[in-house]
Motif scaffolding. Structure first.
Motif, PDB file in Angstrom:
ATOM      1  N   GLY A 299       0.817  -1.218   0.000  1.00  0.00           N
ATOM      2  CA  GLY A 299       0.000   0.000   0.000  1.00  0.00           C
ATOM      3  C   GLY A 299       0.844   1.259   0.000  1.00  0.00           C
TER       4      GLY A 299
ATOM      5  N   SER B 262      -2.798  -3.342  -4.468  1.00  0.00           N
ATOM      6  CA  SER B 262      -2.763  -2.979  -3.049  1.00  0.00           C
ATOM      7  C   SER B 262      -4.162  -2.685  -2.521  1.00  0.00           C
ATOM      8  CB  SER B 262      -1.850  -1.773  -2.835  1.00  0.00           C
ATOM      9  OG  SER B 262      -2.327  -0.637  -3.529  1.00  0.00           O
ATOM     10  N   ALA B 263      -4.991  -2.033  -3.339  1.00  0.00           N
ATOM     11  CA  ALA B 263      -6.368  -1.741  -2.921  1.00  0.00           C
ATOM     12  C   ALA B 263      -7.150  -3.026  -2.690  1.00  0.00           C
ATOM     13  CB  ALA B 263      -7.059  -0.884  -3.980  1.00  0.00           C
TER      14      ALA B 263
ATOM     15  N   ILE C 295      -4.890   8.605  -1.849  1.00  0.00           N
ATOM     16  CA  ILE C 295      -6.081   8.917  -1.049  1.00  0.00           C
ATOM     17  C   ILE C 295      -5.834  10.181  -0.219  1.00  0.00           C
ATOM     18  CG2 ILE C 295      -7.602   8.098   0.791  1.00  0.00           C
ATOM     19  CD1 ILE C 295      -6.980   5.228  -0.174  1.00  0.00           C
TER      20      ILE C 295
ATOM     21  N   TYR D 232      -3.851  -0.948  -7.964  1.00  0.00           N
ATOM     22  CA  TYR D 232      -5.107  -1.676  -7.770  1.00  0.00           C
ATOM     23  C   TYR D 232      -4.898  -2.966  -6.979  1.00  0.00           C
ATOM     24  CZ  TYR D 232      -7.090   1.627 -11.118  1.00  0.00           C
ATOM     25  OH  TYR D 232      -7.518   2.762 -11.735  1.00  0.00           O
TER      26      TYR D 232
ATOM     27  N   LEU E  92      -0.944   4.055  -3.024  1.00  0.00           N
ATOM     28  CA  LEU E  92      -2.379   4.059  -2.727  1.00  0.00           C
ATOM     29  C   LEU E  92      -2.717   5.030  -1.600  1.00  0.00           C
ATOM     30  CD1 LEU E  92      -5.271   2.876  -2.946  1.00  0.00           C
ATOM     31  CD2 LEU E  92      -4.561   1.137  -1.287  1.00  0.00           C
TER      32      LEU E  92
ATOM     33  N   THR F 259      -8.302  -4.302   1.122  1.00  0.00           N
ATOM     34  CA  THR F 259      -9.742  -4.493   1.303  1.00  0.00           C
ATOM     35  C   THR F 259     -10.057  -5.960   1.588  1.00  0.00           C
ATOM     36  OG1 THR F 259     -10.158  -2.683  -0.250  1.00  0.00           O
ATOM     37  CG2 THR F 259     -12.007  -4.130   0.271  1.00  0.00           C
TER      38      THR F 259
END
Length: 523
Positions: free
Chosen positions: A102, A259-260, A111, A257, A107, A264
């Motif tokens: 992340g 890491s997202a 954010i 993507y 990421l 999650t």
């Protein structure tokens, strides 16, 4: 971490401590093996607290001494090795790898920039927006990763605005220590306690997140009063924040993507499954398999902490095998007179104080088996949740007392120093002493309220209870917001956001209508 040199004062302190431990051990009737185990434990804590050795070195040195002493005594070493909680170590390893992806993928910075743009470059709005972002980020990822992201982001934004980042960094340190108690993966002590005691992700959400939310609001009010940021900034520099491209922090969209999905998926997995080790290792292996430079991920793993665990588990095993931990548990029961409230009060306040001066990770490793011994008594077994809840809160709150009490404090202060904005000890303690006192009292009262909550709900009903709690929280929130920025200012700010969202939506809708009109006209 730069190692300190062994001074004459430290040598004298060490000799005094060794002498006291031996005298106390002899006075209370410990055998030679027990005294040796206690001495090794104290030496390891001494070297860690004074930073003469790294945590891993001190723990592995202690483990080696324990193996030698127990081997010479004819003891079976396999019994000590069995105490090493490999599942806890591997669970933590997996979480660290996923958090590293992340960080490296950009990421969290992506954010963060998105969130910072909501301030419009206003330093006061930025302060509260970063506070919320820090708290929410720590709910989703481990405290160490959170502090790395928010402090790096803060230094970059404040450099653009040409404002002093210290009020923001001090706020972020303590907001991370607030958020550290929120979820299972918010801090290392939580992971240790959850893995070794069977606490679920939902236990943290139901029992600890309500407290940390209230603590967050109170802490934000307190920290703003202690170290308020400047109120004005150059309008041109404020516009520069709005033009900052968040995609500049993303080098590879596939890894972005990945890491997202991994973060999650890991959080959802922890909520659904009890097998923490399976969930964390699954997503860690997924990241290592897909990430372009897996060797760099492995280099960034906090091996000092993981090796420390291995060594310190052996030291704690020696304390358990020689019945020292059992003696401590019986001593606490004796001092409390068997009274449950007195017992948990002792445990809570002792934990806050010790965690404020000693790294809370070794303290948690020692206290878990002591609490287990206490819970083996039928009198205390029904209150297991209260014991673990107060232990988690005490260790994470105590971790904010000193700059060296928790790794996230050291990382934030180190980053500030490297960014030419060092936070002095006086500035740190100006916030920490008030913050620890207020939050300790609040956490203690919260823990006591949890004991009597069931009987209160039974008397007045669940609906009435929730209505009262909602009214209290709403009143506290409104009071704090009023004291911080004023309700009128807040209302205008929220109205501005709603109007801006409405205008953006309207523009997009009109663009879609125009495009459809062109397509229809062409056909």
């Amino acid at each position: 971490m730069e190692r300190k040199k062994f001074s004459r004062e430290l040598l004298i302190s060490l000799l005094v401590i060794v002498g006291l431990v031996m005298l106390i051990g002899i006075a209370i009737g410990l055998d030679i093996l027990a005294i040796a185990s206690l001495l090794v434990f104290v030496l390891a804590i001494f070297f860690i607290a004074t930073e003469l050795l790294t945590r891993a070195t001190a723990a592995l040195m202690g483990a080696t001494l324990i193996f030698i002493v127990f081997s010479l005594s004819g003891y079976e070493l396999a019994a000590l090795i069995d105490h090493i909680e490999l599942d806890t170590i591997l669970t933590l390893l997996g979480i660290i790898i996923v958090a590293s992806v992340g960080l490296r993928s950009g990421l969290f910075y992506f954010i963060g920039v998105k969130v910072a743009k909501l301030s419009g470059g206003d330093p006061i709005k930025l302060y509260f927006i970063l506070a919320v972002f820090t708290f929410l980020a720590n709910i989703a990822i481990i405290a160490i990763a959170t502090i790395l992201v928010v402090v790096s982001l803060t230094l970059a934004i404040c450099d653009i605005l040409k404002i002093d980042p210290k009020p923001y960094i001090i706020m972020e340190i303590f907001i991370v220590n607030v958020g550290a108690s929120s979820t299972l993966i918010s801090a290392v002590p939580n992971i240790i306690i959850a893995e070794e005691t069977g606490l679920t992700f939902s236990f943290f959400i139901v029992n600890l997140l309500p407290y940390t939310t209230l603590s967050f609001l109170i802490s934000m009010w307190l920290l703003f009063r202690v170290f308020a940021p400047q109120t004005t900034v150059d309008p041109i520099r404020a516009l520069a924040i709005m033009e900052l491209d968040e995609w500049l922090f993303v080098k590879n969209k596939t890894e972005f993507y990945l890491s997202a999905v991994a973060i999650t998926g890991m959080i959802i997995g922890f909520m659904v499954l009890r097998a923490l080790i399976i969930v964390s290792l699954f997503f860690a292996v997924l990241c290592l398999a897909i990430y372009s430079k897996p060797d760099e991920l492995l280099k960034e793993v906090d091996w000092d902490t993981l090796l420390f665990f291995i060594g310190f588990y052996v030291i704690v095993a020696a304390l358990a095998e020689t019945h020292i931990l059992e003696g401590i548990a019986n001593g606490l029961v004796g001092i409390s007179g068997g009274n449950f409230i007195v017992l948990i009060s002792l445990l809570f306040w002792i934990s806050v104080i010790i965690s404020g001066f000693v790294d809370n990770i070794p303290y948690v490793l020692v206290l878990i088996p002591i609490v287990r011994i206490l819970l083996s008594d039928a009198q205390y077994a029904p209150y297991a949740g209260i014991f673990w809840l107060l232990l988690i809160l005490a260790c994470n709150i105590g971790g904010g007392l000193n700059p060296y009490s928790a790794p996230q404090n050291l990382l934030a202060l180190s980053a500030a120093r490297k960014g030419n904005h060092p936070v002095s000890n006086n500035e740190y303690y100006k916030a920490s002493l008030k913050w620890v006192l207020i939050n300790s009292v609040l956490a203690y009262l919260y823990g006591l309220s949890r004991i009597y909550m069931a009987s209160i709900v039974a008397r007045i009903g669940y609906f009435a209870f929730m209505l009262i709690i909602t009214m209290i929280i709403t009143s506290v929130v409104l009071f704090i917001l009023h004291r911080l920025v004023g309700l009128g200012y807040l209302a205008r700010y929220i109205k501005g956001i709603i109007v801006e969202l409405y205008l953006r939506t309207k523009r997009r809708f009109l663009n879609i209508v125009q495009k459809l009109g062109k397509v229809t006209g062409e056909s």
